[in-house]
Design a protein around this motif. Structure first.
Motif, PDB file in Angstrom:
ATOM      1  N   ARG A 119      58.372  30.179  31.658  1.00 25.64           N
ATOM      2  CA  ARG A 119      57.932  30.663  32.973  1.00 25.64           C
ATOM      3  C   ARG A 119      56.667  31.500  32.827  1.00 25.64           C
ATOM      4  O   ARG A 119      55.743  31.374  33.639  1.00 25.64           O
ATOM      5  N   VAL A 120      56.629  32.343  31.805  1.00 29.67           N
ATOM      6  CA  VAL A 120      55.439  33.168  31.573  1.00 29.67           C
ATOM      7  C   VAL A 120      54.224  32.282  31.319  1.00 29.67           C
ATOM      8  O   VAL A 120      53.147  32.497  31.893  1.00 29.67           O
ATOM      9  N   LEU A 121      54.388  31.262  30.462  1.00 32.66           N
ATOM     10  CA  LEU A 121      53.265  30.381  30.139  1.00 32.66           C
ATOM     11  C   LEU A 121      52.862  29.530  31.338  1.00 32.66           C
ATOM     12  O   LEU A 121      51.681  29.221  31.515  1.00 32.66           O
ATOM     13  N   GLY A 122      53.827  29.140  32.171  1.00 35.68           N
ATOM     14  CA  GLY A 122      53.509  28.387  33.379  1.00 35.68           C
ATOM     15  C   GLY A 122      52.630  29.178  34.329  1.00 35.68           C
ATOM     16  O   GLY A 122      51.811  28.599  35.067  1.00 35.68           O
ATOM     17  N   PHE A 123      52.796  30.482  34.342  1.00 35.34           N
ATOM     18  CA  PHE A 123      51.930  31.348  35.135  1.00 35.34           C
ATOM     19  C   PHE A 123      50.632  31.673  34.404  1.00 35.34           C
ATOM     20  O   PHE A 123      49.542  31.605  34.973  1.00 35.34           O
ATOM     21  N   ALA A 124      50.733  32.003  33.118  1.00 30.35           N
ATOM     22  CA  ALA A 124      49.608  32.595  32.406  1.00 30.35           C
ATOM     23  C   ALA A 124      48.552  31.585  31.969  1.00 30.35           C
ATOM     24  O   ALA A 124      47.359  31.884  32.007  1.00 30.35           O
ATOM     25  N   ILE A 125      48.963  30.381  31.544  1.00 26.25           N
ATOM     26  CA  ILE A 125      47.981  29.418  31.041  1.00 26.25           C
ATOM     27  C   ILE A 125      47.049  28.928  32.152  1.00 26.25           C
ATOM     28  O   ILE A 125      45.818  28.932  31.977  1.00 26.25           O
ATOM     29  N   PRO A 126      47.553  28.499  33.329  1.00 27.10           N
ATOM     30  CA  PRO A 126      46.614  28.141  34.406  1.00 27.10           C
ATOM     31  C   PRO A 126      45.721  29.310  34.817  1.00 27.10           C
ATOM     32  O   PRO A 126      44.532  29.121  35.083  1.00 27.10           O
ATOM     33  N   THR A 127      46.294  30.512  34.846  1.00 25.27           N
ATOM     34  CA  THR A 127      45.491  31.686  35.192  1.00 25.27           C
ATOM     35  C   THR A 127      44.403  31.918  34.159  1.00 25.27           C
ATOM     36  O   THR A 127      43.256  32.248  34.491  1.00 25.27           O
ATOM     37  N   TYR A 128      44.745  31.729  32.892  1.00 28.18           N
ATOM     38  CA  TYR A 128      43.776  31.903  31.797  1.00 28.18           C
ATOM     39  C   TYR A 128      42.592  30.958  31.970  1.00 28.18           C
ATOM     40  O   TYR A 128      41.431  31.368  31.839  1.00 28.18           O
ATOM     41  N   PHE A 129      42.867  29.698  32.273  1.00 30.73           N
ATOM     42  CA  PHE A 129      41.785  28.725  32.442  1.00 30.73           C
ATOM     43  C   PHE A 129      40.943  29.040  33.684  1.00 30.73           C
ATOM     44  O   PHE A 129      39.710  28.912  33.663  1.00 30.73           O
ATOM     45  N   LEU A 130      41.581  29.455  34.761  1.00 32.29           N
ATOM     46  CA  LEU A 130      40.832  29.779  35.981  1.00 32.29           C
ATOM     47  C   LEU A 130      39.938  30.998  35.776  1.00 32.29           C
ATOM     48  O   LEU A 130      38.796  31.038  36.254  1.00 32.29           O
ATOM     49  N   LEU A 131      40.442  31.998  35.050  1.00 32.92           N
ATOM     50  CA  LEU A 131      39.647  33.196  34.801  1.00 32.92           C
ATOM     51  C   LEU A 131      38.505  32.934  33.832  1.00 32.92           C
ATOM     52  O   LEU A 131      37.567  33.730  33.747  1.00 32.92           O
ATOM     53  N   ALA A 132      38.577  31.823  33.080  1.00 36.88           N
ATOM     54  CA  ALA A 132      37.509  31.489  32.138  1.00 36.88           C
ATOM     55  C   ALA A 132      36.324  30.820  32.831  1.00 36.88           C
ATOM     56  O   ALA A 132      35.268  30.661  32.213  1.00 36.88           O
ATOM     57  N   ILE A 133      36.482  30.426  34.101  1.00 35.43           N
ATOM     58  CA  ILE A 133      35.395  29.778  34.834  1.00 35.43           C
ATOM     59  C   ILE A 133      34.531  30.863  35.477  1.00 35.43           C
ATOM     60  O   ILE A 133      35.043  31.674  36.261  1.00 35.43           O
ATOM     61  N   PRO A 134      33.246  30.916  35.141  1.00 33.96           N
ATOM     62  CA  PRO A 134      32.387  31.983  35.682  1.00 33.96           C
ATOM     63  C   PRO A 134      32.450  32.058  37.200  1.00 33.96           C
ATOM     64  O   PRO A 134      32.348  31.057  37.903  1.00 33.96           O
ATOM     65  N   PHE A 135      32.666  33.254  37.694  1.00 36.41           N
ATOM     66  CA  PHE A 135      32.677  33.625  39.106  1.00 36.41           C
ATOM     67  C   PHE A 135      33.868  33.047  39.883  1.00 36.41           C
ATOM     68  O   PHE A 135      34.162  33.548  40.958  1.00 36.41           O
ATOM     69  N   VAL A 136      34.554  32.025  39.375  1.00 40.22           N
ATOM     70  CA  VAL A 136      35.840  31.638  39.974  1.00 40.22           C
ATOM     71  C   VAL A 136      36.842  32.763  39.753  1.00 40.22           C
ATOM     72  O   VAL A 136      37.713  33.025  40.582  1.00 40.22           O
ATOM     73  N   ALA A 137      36.684  33.461  38.625  1.00 41.85           N
ATOM     74  CA  ALA A 137      37.562  34.582  38.308  1.00 41.85           C
ATOM     75  C   ALA A 137      37.521  35.662  39.381  1.00 41.85           C
ATOM     76  O   ALA A 137      38.509  36.382  39.583  1.00 41.85           O
ATOM     77  N   VAL A 138      36.400  35.783  40.078  1.00 46.49           N
ATOM     78  CA  VAL A 138      36.278  36.796  41.131  1.00 46.49           C
ATOM     79  C   VAL A 138      37.330  36.560  42.210  1.00 46.49           C
ATOM     80  O   VAL A 138      37.923  37.503  42.743  1.00 46.49           O
ATOM     81  N   VAL A 139      37.575  35.300  42.533  1.00 51.57           N
ATOM     82  CA  VAL A 139      38.559  34.955  43.568  1.00 51.57           C
ATOM     83  C   VAL A 139      39.977  34.977  43.012  1.00 51.57           C
ATOM     84  O   VAL A 139      40.922  35.368  43.695  1.00 51.57           O
ATOM     85  N   VAL A 140      40.123  34.562  41.761  1.00 48.83           N
ATOM     86  CA  VAL A 140      41.457  34.410  41.173  1.00 48.83           C
ATOM     87  C   VAL A 140      42.072  35.747  40.787  1.00 48.83           C
ATOM     88  O   VAL A 140      43.293  35.928  40.885  1.00 48.83           O
ATOM     89  N   PHE A 141      41.251  36.706  40.379  1.00 48.93           N
ATOM     90  CA  PHE A 141      41.783  37.935  39.797  1.00 48.93           C
ATOM     91  C   PHE A 141      42.747  38.693  40.721  1.00 48.93           C
ATOM     92  O   PHE A 141      43.819  39.120  40.263  1.00 48.93           O
ATOM     93  N   PRO A 142      42.429  38.912  41.992  1.00 49.35           N
ATOM     94  CA  PRO A 142      43.394  39.626  42.851  1.00 49.35           C
ATOM     95  C   PRO A 142      44.728  38.896  42.950  1.00 49.35           C
ATOM     96  O   PRO A 142      45.792  39.528  42.891  1.00 49.35           O
ATOM     97  N   ALA A 143      44.678  37.564  43.101  1.00 44.86           N
ATOM     98  CA  ALA A 143      45.919  36.790  43.201  1.00 44.86           C
ATOM     99  C   ALA A 143      46.686  36.822  41.891  1.00 44.86           C
ATOM    100  O   ALA A 143      47.927  36.853  41.876  1.00 44.86           O
ATOM    101  N   ALA A 144      45.967  36.815  40.760  1.00 42.71           N
ATOM    102  CA  ALA A 144      46.627  36.884  39.456  1.00 42.71           C
ATOM    103  C   ALA A 144      47.337  38.217  39.283  1.00 42.71           C
ATOM    104  O   ALA A 144      48.426  38.285  38.692  1.00 42.71           O
TER     105      ALA A 144
END
Length: 266
Positions: A210-235
């Motif tokens: 369950r942790v990896l199901g949440f964390a791995i997609p979040t990790y990849f999204l945060l690695a995309i420049p400036f997409v992380a700006v939108v993802v971080f609050p939701a993460a």
């Protein structure tokens, strides 16, 4: 538990984080601000480094001043690429930690909002400001060093022909996501008096998929420049939800700086 079900449930936790914050657009935009500041700060540092790279390498390699042109250019060119790659690597690894540090009051507010929406949150334990800051700095430095070590090791493994090309990226995603999960669940664990990193690791270990199901997609999204700006609050919101799912309904309190209670058997 079914592994696929747990992975999908972890991904659903991130989507629930988006859903909670989309109902509060002002808080969502406020939560995006620290990630934007960090992105712009790192971009400015990178541009400054590139602009001064030639002079910096020349200053650092005076022994090459008298070399023939081809060898001098090769050595200094290789060092320039290595320095630039190292700077980018450090920025990628440190992005989450720096953003969480800059936006600590905002992300604490987001976590508090999630706790209020879901109900049953305990009062935060009393801790002096000096002790809180010292603990946060110590844990942040430790997380950056561990992340950097994992990233370098994964890169070196990736250089191994055939096998390394598969293992390297997988190791990066799994370990990077796991470390990210440790950071994003911090607020909810701290609120319950579980102040140490090993407390988080212990409970996360009970439901790894369950942790990896949440964390791995979040990790990849945060690695995309400036997409992380939108993802971080939701993460951040998703990390709070995840922590609540990992912890018992009424976890024992530990208000000191010692390790938390032993979790129930999975």
């Amino acid at each position: 538990m079914n592994s696929v079900h747990e992975l999908l449930a972890g991904l659903g936790t991130l989507l629930r984080g988006f859903g909670l914050l989309l109902r509060r657009p002002r808080l969502f935009l406020l939560g995006a601000l620290p990630a934007l500041i960090t992105s712009l700060l790192f971009l400015a540092v990178l541009i400054t480094l590139i602009a001064n790279l030639g002079g910096l390498i020349t200053w650092a390699t005076p022994f090459a001043d008298g070399w023939d042109t081809p060898w001098q250019g090769l050595v200094r060119g290789a060092l320039s690429l290595a320095l630039l790659a190292g700077a980018v690597l450090i920025m990628v690894v440190a992005f989450t930690t720096v953003t969480l540090t800059l936006g600590a009051p905002i992300y604490d507010k987001i976590a508090e909002m999630v706790e209020e929406d879901l109900g049953g949150a305990p009062e935060a334990p009393e801790e002096s400001l000096a002790a809180s800051v010292a603990r946060a700095v110590r844990q942040s430095i430790g997380m950056v060093l561990v992340s950097l070590t994992v990233t370098v090791c994964a890169f070196l493994i990736g250089l191994v022909p055939l096998v390394g090309w598969l293992i390297g990226p997988v190791l990066t995603a799994v370990m990077g996501g796991w470390l990210l999960g440790i950071e994003l669940t911090a607020s909810a664990f701290d609120r319950r008096g579980l102040l140490l990193v090993r407390d988080r690791r212990r409970f996360m270990g009970l439901r790894r998929m369950r942790v990896l199901g949440f964390a791995i997609p979040t990790y990849f999204l945060l690695a995309i420049p400036f997409v992380a700006v939108v993802v971080f609050p939701a993460a951040t919101a998703g990390g709070t939800i995840l922590a609540r799912e990992l912890l018992p309904a009424e976890p024992p309190r530990n208000t000191g700086l010692t390790s938390g209670p032993t979790p129930p058997a999975p």
